[in-house]
Design a protein around this motif. Structure first.
Motif, PDB file in Angstrom:
ATOM      1  N   LEU A 125       0.859  -1.176   0.000  1.00  0.00           N
ATOM      2  CA  LEU A 125       0.000   0.000   0.000  1.00  0.00           C
ATOM      3  C   LEU A 125       0.898   1.229   0.000  1.00  0.00           C
ATOM      4  O   LEU A 125       1.888   1.278   0.739  1.00  0.00           O
ATOM      5  CB  LEU A 125      -0.923   0.005   1.218  1.00  0.00           C
ATOM      6  CG  LEU A 125      -1.823  -1.231   1.385  1.00  0.00           C
ATOM      7  CD1 LEU A 125      -2.644  -1.114   2.659  1.00  0.00           C
ATOM      8  CD2 LEU A 125      -2.738  -1.417   0.181  1.00  0.00           C
TER       9      LEU A 125
ATOM     10  N   GLN B 167       2.181  -4.417   3.334  1.00  0.00           N
ATOM     11  CA  GLN B 167       1.016  -4.812   4.121  1.00  0.00           C
ATOM     12  C   GLN B 167       0.972  -6.322   4.333  1.00  0.00           C
ATOM     13  O   GLN B 167       0.655  -6.793   5.417  1.00  0.00           O
ATOM     14  CB  GLN B 167      -0.268  -4.348   3.438  1.00  0.00           C
ATOM     15  CG  GLN B 167      -1.549  -4.709   4.157  1.00  0.00           C
ATOM     16  CD  GLN B 167      -1.771  -3.875   5.413  1.00  0.00           C
ATOM     17  OE1 GLN B 167      -0.892  -3.157   5.856  1.00  0.00           O
ATOM     18  NE2 GLN B 167      -2.953  -3.979   5.984  1.00  0.00           N
ATOM     19  N   THR B 168       1.293  -7.089   3.277  1.00  0.00           N
ATOM     20  CA  THR B 168       1.310  -8.551   3.362  1.00  0.00           C
ATOM     21  C   THR B 168       2.521  -9.067   2.601  1.00  0.00           C
ATOM     22  O   THR B 168       2.650  -8.801   1.408  1.00  0.00           O
ATOM     23  CB  THR B 168       0.038  -9.168   2.746  1.00  0.00           C
ATOM     24  OG1 THR B 168      -1.113  -8.582   3.344  1.00  0.00           O
ATOM     25  CG2 THR B 168       0.000 -10.668   2.979  1.00  0.00           C
TER      26      THR B 168
ATOM     27  N   MET C 169      -6.516  -8.182   3.983  1.00  0.00           N
ATOM     28  CA  MET C 169      -5.716  -6.979   4.186  1.00  0.00           C
ATOM     29  C   MET C 169      -6.099  -5.882   3.193  1.00  0.00           C
ATOM     30  O   MET C 169      -6.095  -4.694   3.526  1.00  0.00           O
ATOM     31  CB  MET C 169      -4.231  -7.312   4.052  1.00  0.00           C
ATOM     32  CG  MET C 169      -3.674  -8.197   5.149  1.00  0.00           C
ATOM     33  SD  MET C 169      -3.717  -7.425   6.799  1.00  0.00           S
ATOM     34  CE  MET C 169      -5.153  -8.260   7.515  1.00  0.00           C
TER      35      MET C 169
ATOM     36  N   SER D 232      -7.898  -1.994   4.111  1.00  0.00           N
ATOM     37  CA  SER D 232      -7.134  -0.779   3.818  1.00  0.00           C
ATOM     38  C   SER D 232      -8.067   0.432   3.777  1.00  0.00           C
ATOM     39  O   SER D 232      -9.227   0.339   3.364  1.00  0.00           O
ATOM     40  CB  SER D 232      -6.395  -0.928   2.493  1.00  0.00           C
ATOM     41  OG  SER D 232      -7.310  -1.125   1.431  1.00  0.00           O
TER      42      SER D 232
END
Length: 352
Positions: free
Chosen positions: A138, A146-147, A159, A163
């Motif tokens: 992101l 984020q992942t 996820m 956001s």
């Protein structure tokens, strides 16, 4: 399905019978067969009753059976799960800048902002990437992971759904997002490395320019597919009536197309949700999912169930022996005396 890792240990089951039928040791001196601790020391009457009963033999046999069952390592074989033998690593970089809140997209007959549309359509694309390791970046003022790369598509989609706009600012750091993706790709030579970059603007923030990040991506052999999001025409109410404006005037299509071309990818334009769905379908053809897969059956150990049951049975049995010894003595000590016992005690005291 239940299986046993060491089934040959079931050959130990008749071992107590072998010991039982062994000839007794001939000795002139008679010794006690078993020395018991004082904690479970029972009277001879109790022992004789227990010896006559078949309950101890049944309990000990059951405990032995459970112990042999435990050491043979029973385990539960789950359903076969398909895992990819090899596939691609696909990183998805999503723009969370302030312009992503512009409501110029239509989804199921209602107006939504760009991020809401992207979550729905991109979520379907993520679920189809069965054999790929996916990661999620992101970015706005900065880019963050984020992942990390994972086969867990459900987590990646979750996820993405969680956001929020303005989470990391309102600007657009495209160069930082590409550089972070390049850094996070594994150094695997047998997998395709793909970056899917989705944005609705141009690079206005970050420490690395898109040109510098592009050089890194080309050096690492990373394919970048860029998607420009936003409608070309939007009606806006003002003091002078309804005006037609271009909400995507800040979109740097030339830079996005250059990034895709230099890395062997392709640039796409998503003006609505239908176009976005078509882009993802085309990506499925350009980067097909790996078809050859391996299967894995998860194992769960079950040995602790028979082991715990054997321990529980032994504890209850020893507790019952102890209670059977203490309870008669307790009742005997608290038994009320009859008249004869009272006269006998008085006589004995008078004699003194």
């Amino acid at each position: 399905m239940i299986s046993f890792a060491w089934p040959w240990l079931f050959a130990l089951l008749p071992l107590p019978l072998v010991i039982y039928f062994l000839p007794a040791k001939k000795n002139g001196k008679q010794e006690s067969a078993l020395i018991m601790p004082t904690l479970i020391n029972v009277s001879s009457n109790t022992v004789s009753v227990q010896q006559k009963s078949t309950a101890p033999l049944i309990i000990l046999s059951l405990c032995w059976l459970l112990l042999v069952l435990a050491i043979s390592r029973p385990q539960w074989l789950g359903e076969a799960i398909e895992i990819p033998s090899e596939g691609r690593e696909m990183m998805i970089a999503v723009d969370l800048s302030g312009s992503m809140e512009i409501e110029d997209m239509s989804l199921n007959g209602r107006k939504v902002n760009r991020l809401q549309m992207l979550k729905v359509v991109l979520g379907d694309f993520i679920e189809r990437r069965v054999s790929d390791r996916l990661g999620l970046i992101l970015f706005a003022d900065d880019a963050y992971m984020q992942t990390p790369m994972t086969f867990d598509r459900k987590t990646v989609k979750q996820m993405l759904d969680e956001s929020e706009l303005n989470l990391v600012g309102r600007k657009t750091a495209i160069g930082d997002a590409i550089a972070l993706a390049v850094k996070r790709f594994d150094a695997k030579q047998d997998s395709n490395k793909v970056l899917l970059l989705l944005t609705d603007g141009q690079n206005t923030a970050g420490k690395i320019t898109p040109e510098q990040a592009l050089e890194l991506a080309v050096a690492k052999g990373i394919t970048i597919y860029t998607v420009g999001i936003g409608a070309d025409v939007m009606l806006q109410q003002s003091l002078w009536g309804t005006q037609r404006i271009n909400p995507s005037s800040d979109l740097d299509e030339q830079s996005l197309a250059n990034i895709a071309e230099k890395t062997g990818g392709q640039y796409f334009r998503a003006r609505d949700s239908q176009a976005m769905s078509e882009i993802y379908s085309l990506l499925d053809q350009l980067e097909p999912v790996e078809q050859e897969q391996q299967k894995m059956r998860p194992l769960s150990a079950l040995y602790y169930w028979p082991l715990a049951l054997a321990a529980l049975i032994c504890f209850i049995y020893l507790l019952s022996l102890h209670v059977s010894f203490l309870l008669p003595n307790f009742l005997l000590q608290n038994k009320p005396m009859n008249k004869n016992d009272v006269h006998a005690n008085s006589y004995a005291e008078g004699g003194k």
